[in-house]
Each structure stands twice: as structure tokens, then as C-alpha cells.
Design an enzyme around this catalytic site. Structure first.
Site, short mmCIF file in Angstrom:
data_model
loop_
_atom_site.label_atom_id
_atom_site.label_comp_id
_atom_site.label_asym_id
_atom_site.label_seq_id
_atom_site.Cartn_x
_atom_site.Cartn_y
_atom_site.Cartn_z
N LYS A 1 -9.34 8.82 2.43
CA LYS A 1 -9.52 7.42 2.32
C LYS A 1 -11.20 7.35 3.24
O LYS A 1 -12.35 6.51 2.43
CB LYS A 1 -8.96 6.15 2.95
CG LYS A 1 -7.39 6.58 2.18
CD LYS A 1 -6.38 5.03 2.95
CE LYS A 1 -5.58 5.06 2.32
NZ LYS A 1 -4.36 6.18 2.37
N PHE B 1 1.58 -3.30 3.87
CA PHE B 1 1.76 -4.10 4.69
C PHE B 1 3.13 -4.38 4.13
O PHE B 1 4.11 -4.18 3.39
CB PHE B 1 0.94 -5.34 3.24
CG PHE B 1 -0.42 -5.84 3.72
CD1 PHE B 1 -0.84 -5.16 4.69
CD2 PHE B 1 -0.84 -7.00 3.27
CE1 PHE B 1 -2.31 -6.14 5.23
CE2 PHE B 1 -2.09 -8.03 4.16
CZ PHE B 1 -2.59 -6.66 5.30
N CYS C 1 0.59 -0.71 -0.11
CA CYS C 1 0.28 -0.01 -0.06
C CYS C 1 0.92 1.56 0.16
O CYS C 1 0.37 2.12 0.12
CB CYS C 1 -0.61 0.15 1.19
SG CYS C 1 -1.45 -1.84 1.32
N GLU D 1 0.27 5.24 13.31
CA GLU D 1 0.26 6.60 12.72
C GLU D 1 0.33 8.25 12.99
O GLU D 1 0.57 9.02 13.63
CB GLU D 1 -0.75 6.44 11.14
CG GLU D 1 -0.41 7.97 10.26
CD GLU D 1 -1.19 7.87 9.33
OE1 GLU D 1 -2.44 7.46 8.98
OE2 GLU D 1 -0.88 8.86 8.24
#
Lengths: 811, 86
Positions: free
Chosen positions: A355, A419, A193, A337
Site C-alpha cells: 500500500k 472497519f 476493507c 497486525e
């Protein structure tokens, strides 16, 4: 590598570097040197962009959706989600109309890439890239799914070859290049990602270091059933709304889309009067070795990526106006994060995750969000973080909750994490108002073709390989030289019922690695790559114990973890989504082998996975040399590996690349078709001198068989050796690519016809590992024979022609 | 299914579906499944065990509280299967 340049005239041309910078400097406690004033640092402009996402097709539609905080997540329509927990995704609904019959037959991902590319082309028609860097996670997975179902059901469907041809991740970018007439070498980054941000960051560094003048970068991903079920099986996706940074967040939904950005040396862009939309000023990458799918809860991965990006841009945290967060809305991502943002920026800098509006578009996300960031800078607004009910009190952050904010935006940090613990951040700044005067001016004549540059060189300090013929480079080379051929195993395809010949690596060559805790679940390709990588590093460590300080990993694959991918999708196809194994899914992601290797070696910086055709090993070698040249690493472990599975044989047969065994015997090989082989190769590159030196010819992209040999001829001409060649390691075999390769070499090097090393004829076609394996054998053969100079030539079947020249070191 | 046979079946399922590099004989009934002191499983193994329990024993693990209770040791898995078997 960085040339000094006088920036005075440039400053005069663009006026004040940092319009409105005073506001930001107020927050800054340390006096800083603007990027533009740092001596010898080239600046990198964004001259055009194109985008297709669930928010709409094109910059104008995207801008309106961002300002309106539109929720573009809807019920999945392309496959059945009955057995999944989640049911929704951000889906692209406005694909551009195909302009030809050929285009109409292409994959959805190709249509997205073509749409984004055409829009970019319209924004800066004179932009011709001399390289392309594109990120993706799943490539043409839905074609792989259809092919699998056809094989297992024994259906004789038409167009199986087309399904296979559309599967590789390079296909959609190649289609888009063909649509607009570009022919630059193409690098596909598959860092899960984070890929889209990595692609932009790497492109930016290539230009800043002077290695390239114009690079087209971006990312794409199209929703596929396998990836959707994969995230569902990991319980990472939500059954309700996506709520990044919300106390009650329950997970992500997937999205899709494509975005591309045209990057160029600012000075050259100004000279030709190109539009300057923004500037890329910083890039940071980090690898968190905590776990394959979970970030370390401290947030150290994101923190290092953001801090490195700020340092790279010579900015302090107080000078940032907005953070476009990765913000997937999973418990783990946002916790890690959020902690990292709070630590570096506190509540001073507004944050949002876009998102929530369109889902997580994986490899496209970084590119799409970079475009959002540029739109925010140019439009003076902060895109909202919609669906936020109650901010998670774990961190004190200024979240742009639910509605867009109007304000001046001069500097944005955009994050992407994935990942494998791969983390990337880029810094985007306003293109400085003075520069924009160039917009709309007549394009000058200097816009034409790419400027020729010297071939890239790098030192080789270690080599390793594991092949059907040997567990190290020495053994493999010796047995090839002795004329031995690998023993062949039979692989029966339950799909087609056919039996194929395979050259397999004996399991005992990698058995010791399977006992490593990190590699317990790892697929064969991870073990093969680790074995070869360890050999290359071990040899170099003896003389240089301190080597690992700034070590990077670049891992090249063609098909990747195909065994687990087939098994995982098989469970879905046969028993439904409920039976999907959450344990297999993370290992199917292209960058899993690289992440395992980075974890074993303790690499916390750059880790990259490149996907390509048979030349991907040489592409990875070039990428590694680029990392040294750009200053991103001091040592780079370049690995290429491939594992085999029956589905791969069926796929290659549908494509006409391999033949099934005839009458149970195939003693005639390599004359009647070569077997596929598994294996891995590794080369450790370094800033310091070593056993050999490699000089890399720039790869050329080809679009057809007829084109291929001509392109190989071009790259051979570029890399004209400085002295006589002693031998050539050729990809020659019975496939059309092997035959074209041998034809081009016979034409250009007639005298060396009897001094060819042809590993494919001894151990089969090693697919993605093949080209790097050729290079390893060249180094070993130079060492063994005491000769000086060898050429490695490889021709990929659907992408590139690549050549490397290897010269032995002084010792 | 007798209790010892069920424990054995659970261990077989674990070794196979979790790709453990130990034999089922090496897994003790009271060994913690997670953490460095025990078998060293992680959260992905936990998800896989939940899938495995349903696939092999027809037992659903509906939420994380149930998972915490069930996925501690082979004994707790055994008790959970016995209590929730259809």
C-alpha cells in the site's frame, strides 16, 4: 458435502506437489500433510487474472512497478481537497479505451472492472464462471454524490436516472459481465476493507466444497469524495508519505483499482489444459468486536484470521515465504497486525505492505494484493515496502524495506482487515511447476457451460422480523392475512419538494435496542436488523443454549445506511470537508449493521455483508447455506434490512420505481404505485434440523427488463418442487419488477393464482429486506396453517431473479 | 456568555452531536468523559467533539496534547473554550 476423490492420477500428472518444499519443511517442527494429499480435499487453481491499479493496467505493467518499488501516489485530481488534511491518493491513470458508445458512458469503476475482466478473459478464454463473488466498499458512490448535489441544488440535470442506476455496487461487476458475455449469479461482498480477500476466500471454499466448479472473484473500488473525506475526518489519512510499519508512520492514503481472478477446481482446469498460475490453499476470517473502527490492540483479530488460514491450508508458520500485509500505515492497524505477525511468524518470514506504493484501495485491496502475491510467486521476488525510514521497534519483523528482493516464493499469506473488526487472510501457493506444462496447450472441448448441480438446502431453526405491520413474524403475518395495510407516513424531500408515502416501523419496536452501548450511534438499519436478528436467535436459543459456538452472521442490504450517508455527504457538500462528522462516517459503511449485530451476539468468526437489489435477502440466505455447506459455520444468522430517507425516494422516483403522492391521498395503493417501506427480516439457518427446510434455486443475472421474467422462469424450472405447493409468497406489486414476477408465476403456476401472499401490497416495497421478509412470512404461514410447502419468488430490479422453496419440518 | 450557560451549551452540543442516550441534566460537570467510569465516550466521539468545538464555539484543537487537556470533563471543555475563544 465433500466427496472423496482418488488423487493418485492427479499427483502423477503434476509431479511433486511441493517443489522446493524441503526448504520450508526445515523450519517446520510438526510433520504435515500437504493440502493436496488430504483425502477428499479438492484443490483450487488460479487460471487467469486481470488487474488495473495506480501501478498500471495489466499484469506486465504491474509486475514491473512492483519490482521497481514505484511510488504511484499523487495529488488528488477528481475533487477539491483544500479543506482536507491529506491531499494525495493512489489514482488509476491508465483506463482502457471504451469499445462502444454505451461503454463510454459507464462509471469509472465499470471501466476498471471491464479492463480487469478483459485481461483475465485473454489469459484463459475458455473460462466460463458458474458464479461470481466480488468485493467492494463504496460501489458507485461518486454517482450518489452527483445525484445528491443535483437534488439539493434543485438543478434539473439530464441523466439523473443514469446516476441512480450507476450507484449500486453491483453495477460495475454487471457491466463487466455484460462486456465479456458472462451471466453467472453474482454475490457482492461489502465487508469494508477486507471485502476483496473475503471474495477470493469464499470463492475458494465454494469450489473446494464442490458447490461450484469455476468462480470468478475479485474486488474493485473507485475513489470518491465522500470516502476520502470520511477517512480524513477520522484522521486516518496522512498528510505525508505512506510509511507502513515505520516508527514515524502517520496514516494511510486512499487508492483505487480493480482485480479479478479466475478460480477453478484444479482437476477440471488440468483436464482442459488451462494455465495454472497458482493455487489458493487457505482462507481464514475473524471478527474483532472491540470497536467499529479500531482493532483490539492485542492483534487478536489478525492473529485469528492468519492462524485460521494456515490451519485451513494445513500449513505451519515455517512454510510461509512471504506475507503481503494489510499494512495501511495507520497507528492502530500496523500495531495490531505487527503484533499478530510477530506472534505467529516472528522475524522468520519477510513482510511488506504494497500500500505504500499505491495507497489503500479498500474493497479492491484484497484482490489486487492477491494478484501481487501470485506475481511474486511466479516471478520469484518480494515486492518492497517503500518509504520505510526506521522500522517500528515494537515488533521484531523482517520488513522487505524499500527495494524488492529476489528469492524463491512458494507460499504467500495475504491479509486484509477492515472497519467493523472484519479480518481476512488467504494462503496462495505456487501452482507446482509440473502443472505449468498445461500452459498453452490446446483447450479441450470440456470447457463449455457450467455443470448443473443440485439446489442448495439448509435447515431453518428460527425466524424474526420487524415491519410496519408488526414487531415480530407472527404479528406481521397475522395482519397481512387479515387484509390490513400499513399506515402511511408522509416524507417530504427538501431536494425535489415532493411528498412521498412511506410505510415506517414504529420507533417503539426498536427503542430498547438504541440503549445498547454499542448501538448508541447506530443508524436505523442497524437497529432494525438487530431487532429481527434477536427474535430469530432468541427463539432458537430456548431449545439450544450452546448454539453460539460457531455462529456466523450474513447481512443483506440494498441501499444500506442511507440516512447517515446522506447526512454525512450533505455536510461536505454544504459546509465543506471541515464540517464532516467523523462520528457518522463509520456508520455509513455497508457492513456497520452486521458488525454491530456480531458484537451483540459475540460472533468472532464469519461476518459478511452482501449488497444487492431486491433479491439480496435470498442471496444472503443462499450465502448462509453455503457457509454451512463449506463447513465455515454450524449456524448462520441471515438478516436483511432497509431504512428509508428522502434521498432514497428521490432516487427511486428518478428511476421510475415510486410515484409521489397525488392530491395528498394515496388510498388506491397498491394499484397506483406502492410506497417504500422500511423493515428487517431474519432467518437462523443451522446444520441441525429445525422448524423448516429451505431449498434455494440458483439466482440468474438479468441485464434488462425483458430478460428478467425469462430468468425467473429459468430459476423456477431449476427448483421443481418435490410435491404440491400450498402457496406462494410473491414480490408482486405495482412496480415493473413486481409485475414481471406476478406474470412469471401466473405462467408457471396457474393453479395457485388465488393462493398468493403478497406482502408488498400490504406494507409496501421493502427494498433489500423484501425477499427475506417473504421467506420469513412463508415459514410463519406454514407453521400457522400446518401446510407443507411454499414457494418464495423475487425479481430484483437490476441484478437477479431468485427463488426459494420452503418445506415445513417434521415437528 | 455566562459560565453556566456555556456549560449548558457544551452539554447540549454533546447530547446532540454525539447522539448520547442521556439528557444533558444527567451529565455532571466533573464527570470523566471517557472510560467506563464516566460517560463512556471513545476516540470517535473525541474527533466529533473537536469538530463540534470548532463548529459551535469557533475553537480549534490543534493537536492531541491540547485534546487530552481539553476533552476530560465538561469543566475542562468549558475552560478550554473560555481560554481559546476568538
Amino acid at each position: 458435502m465433500i466427496k472423496n476423490r482418488n488423487k493418485t492420477s492427479l499427483h502423477a500428472a503434476i509431479g511433486c506437489h511441493r517443489a522446493g518444499g524441503a526448504d520450508r519443511l526445515r523450519h517446520s517442527s510438526v510433520p504435515r500433510i500437504p493440502t493436496s494429499a488430504r483425502p477428499g480435499v479438492r484443490r483450487v487453481a488460479v487460471t487467469a487474472m486481470g488487474i488495473i491499479s495506480p501501478l498500471g493496467h495489466g499484469l506486465a505493467a504491474t509486475d514491473a512497478a512492483l519490482r521497481g518499488g514505484r511510488d504511484c501516489v499523487s495529488e488528488v485530481t477528481s475533487f477539491d481537497t483544500t479543506k482536507c488534511r491529506s491531499k494525495t491518493a493512489g489514482q488509476v491513470t491508465s483506463l482502457p479505451e471504451p469499445t462502444s458508445k454505451k461503454e463510454a458512458r459507464l462509471h469509472r469503476a465499470s471501466h476498471m472492472m471491464i479492463g480487469a475482466m478483459r485481461e483475465m478473459r485473454g489469459g484463459d478464454p475458455a473460462f466460463v464462471p458458474d458464479a461470481m463473488v466480488i468485493g467492494t466498499t463504496s460501489g458507485g458512490m461518486s454517482f450518489g454524490e452527483e445525484f445528491y448535489r443535483a437534488q439539493v441544488n434543485g438543478k434539473r440535470i439530464r441523466g439523473r436516472a443514469a446516476l441512480v442506476a450507476n450507484y449500486p455496487p453491483q453495477k460495475a461487476p454487471l457491466d463487466s459481465m455484460e462486456a465479456v458475455g458472462f451471466r453467472a449469479p453474482l454475490q457482492i461482498i461489502a465487508n469494508a476493507c477486507a471485502s476483496g480477500t473475503n471474495a477470493i476466500g469464499h470463492a475458494f471454499h465454494l469450489i473446494r466444497a464442490g458447490l461450484k466448479g469455476r468462480v470468478l472473484c475479485g474486488g474493485y473500488d473507485a475513489i470518491s469524495e465522500m470516502v476520502y473525506v470520511g477517512f480524513d475526518s477520522l484522521q486516518a489519512s496522512t498528510t505525508e508519505k505512506v510509511r507502513p510499519f515505520d516508527k514515524a508512520r502517520t496514516g494511510l492514503v486512499l487508492g483505487e483499482g480493480a482485480a479479478v481472478l479466475a478460480l477453478e477446481d484444479l482437476e477440471s482446469a488440468l483436464e482442459r489444459g488451462a494455465p495454472i498460475l497458482a493455487e489458493i490453499t487457505g482462507y481464514g476470517i475473524s471478527t474483532d468486536n472491540h470497536h467499529l473502527t479500531q482493532p483490539h490492540p492485542s492483534g487478536i483479530g489478525p492473529e485469528l484470521a492468519m492462524q485460521r488460514a494456515l490451519d485451513d491450508a494445513a500449513l505451519t508458520d515455517g512454510e510461509v515465504d512471504y506475507i503481503n500485509a494489510h499494512g495501511t500505515a495507520t497507528a492502530f492497524n500496523d500495531a495490531s497486525e505487527g503484533a499478530a505477525i510477530a506472534k505467529i511468524f516472528g522475524a522468520r518470514v519477510p513482510v511488506s505492505s504494497t500500500k505504500a506504493m499505491m495507497g489503500h484501495s479498500l474493497g479492491a485491496a484484497g484482490a489486487i494484493e492477491a494478484v501481487f502475491s501470485v506475481l511474486a510467486i511466479r516471478g520469484g521476488f518480494l515486492p518492497p515496502n517503500i518509504n520505510l525510514n526506521e522500522r517500528d521497534p515494537a515488533w521484531d519483523l523482517d520488513i522487505v524495506a524499500n527495494t524488492a528482493r529476489q528469492c524463491r516464493v512458494g507460499c504467500v499469506v495475504s491479509n486484509s482487515f477492515g472497519f467493523g473488526g472484519t479480518n481476512a487472510s488467504i494462503v496462495i501457493e505456487d501452482g507446482k511447476t509440473g502443472v505449468l506444462a498445461g500452459h498453452g496447450r490446446e483447450v479441450s472441448g470440456r470447457s463449455g457451460q457450467p455443470v448443473p448441480r443440485d439446489p442448495l438446502r439448509a435447515n431453518i431453526v428460527g425466524i424474526g422480523c420487524v415491519t410496519p405491520l408488526g414487531k415480530c413474524a407472527e404479528e406481521t403475518t397475522r395482519r397481512i392475512r387479515a387484509g390490513e395495510r400499513a399506515a402511511l407516513a408522509k416524507v417530504k424531500s427538501p431536494g425535489s419538494g415532493r411528498i412521498f408515502s412511506a410505510a415506517l416501523v414504529p420507533p417503539e419496536f426498536t427503542a430498547h435496542l438504541a440503549r445498547e452501548p454499542r448501538l448508541r450511534r447506530a443508524s436505523a438499519i442497524s437497529l432494525l436488523g438487530a431487532a429481527a436478528g434477536n427474535e430469530a436467535v432468541a427463539a432458537a436459543l430456548i431449545s439450544r443454549p450452546g448454539m453460539k459456538a460457531r455462529l456466523a452472521v450474513v447481512f443483506g442490504v440494498s441501499s444500506g445506511g442511507v440516512q447517515y450517508t446522506r447526512r454525512f455527504y450533505g455536510q461536505i457538500a454544504e459546509q465543506g470537508a471541515g464540517a464532516a462528522s467523523p462520528l457518522l462516517f463509520p456508520e455509513t459503511v455497508y457492513n456497520a449493521p452486521a458488525s454491530h449485530l456480531a458484537a451483540m451476539l459475540g460472533v468472532d468468526g464469519a461476518t459478511y455483508t452482501l449488497v444487492g437489489d431486491g433479491t439480496v435477502g435470498l442471496q444472503a440466505l443462499e450465502f448462509g447455506a453455503q457457509l454451512i455447506a463449506t463447513g465455515d459455520a454450524d449456524d448462520v444468522l441471515v438478516v436483511a434490512a432497509e431504512e428509508l430517507d428522502w434521498i432514497l425516494f428521490d432516487a427511486h422516483r428518478a428511476w421510475g420505481l415510486v410515484l409521489p403522492r397525488k392530491n395528498g391521498t394515496d388510498d388506491a395503493w397498491p394499484r397506483r404505485g406502492v410506497p417504500l417501506a422500511e423493515g428487517a427480516a431474519a432467518i437462523l439457518l443451522s446444520r441441525e434440523p429445525g422448524i423448516a427446510r429451505v431449498c434455494l434455486g440458483e439466482g440468474y443475472t438479468h441485464f434488462s427488463k425483458g430478460d428478467a421474467a425469462a430468468m425467473l422462469g429459468r430459476v423456477l424450472a431449476d427448483i421443481a418442487p418435490e410435491g404440491p405447493l400450498d402457496f406462494i409468497v410473491s414480490a408482486e406489486d405495482d412496480t415493473w419488477a413486481g409485475a414481471e414476477c406476478s406474470r412469471a408465476l401466473a405462467r408457471d403456476f396457474p393453479k395457485l393464482r388465488d393462493r398468493l401472499l403478497k406482502p408488498n401490497c400490504s406494507m409496501g416495497e421493502c427494498l433489500g429486506a423484501g425477499a427475506l421478509l417473504q421467506a420469513v412470512l412463508a415459514v410463519e404461514e406454514l407453521r400457522r396453517t400446518g401446510t407443507q410447502r411454499a414457494l418464495v419468488a423475487a425479481l430484483g430490479w437490476n441484478q437477479q431473479a431468485a427463488v426459494a422453496m420452503i418445506e415445513r419440518g417434521a415437528q | 456568555m455566562a459560565n453556566e450557560n456555556l456549560r449548558d451549551a457544551i452539554k447540549t452540543m454533546m447530547v446532540e452531536s454525539l447522539m448520547l442516550k442521556v439528557t444533558k441534566e444527567e451529565i455532571r460537570d466533573d464527570m470523566p468523559l471517557f472510560g467506563p467510569e464516566g460517560l463512556g465516550l471513545d476516540s470517535i466521539d473525541a474527533l466529533e467533539l473537536v469538530v463540534g468545538l470548532e463548529k459551535h464555539f469557533g475553537v480549534k484543537v490543534p493537536n492531541s496534547d491540547a485534546a487530552k487537556q481539553a476533552l476530560a470533563t465538561v469543566n475542562s471543555l468549558h475552560d478550554y473554550v473560555v481560554a481559546n475563544r476568538p
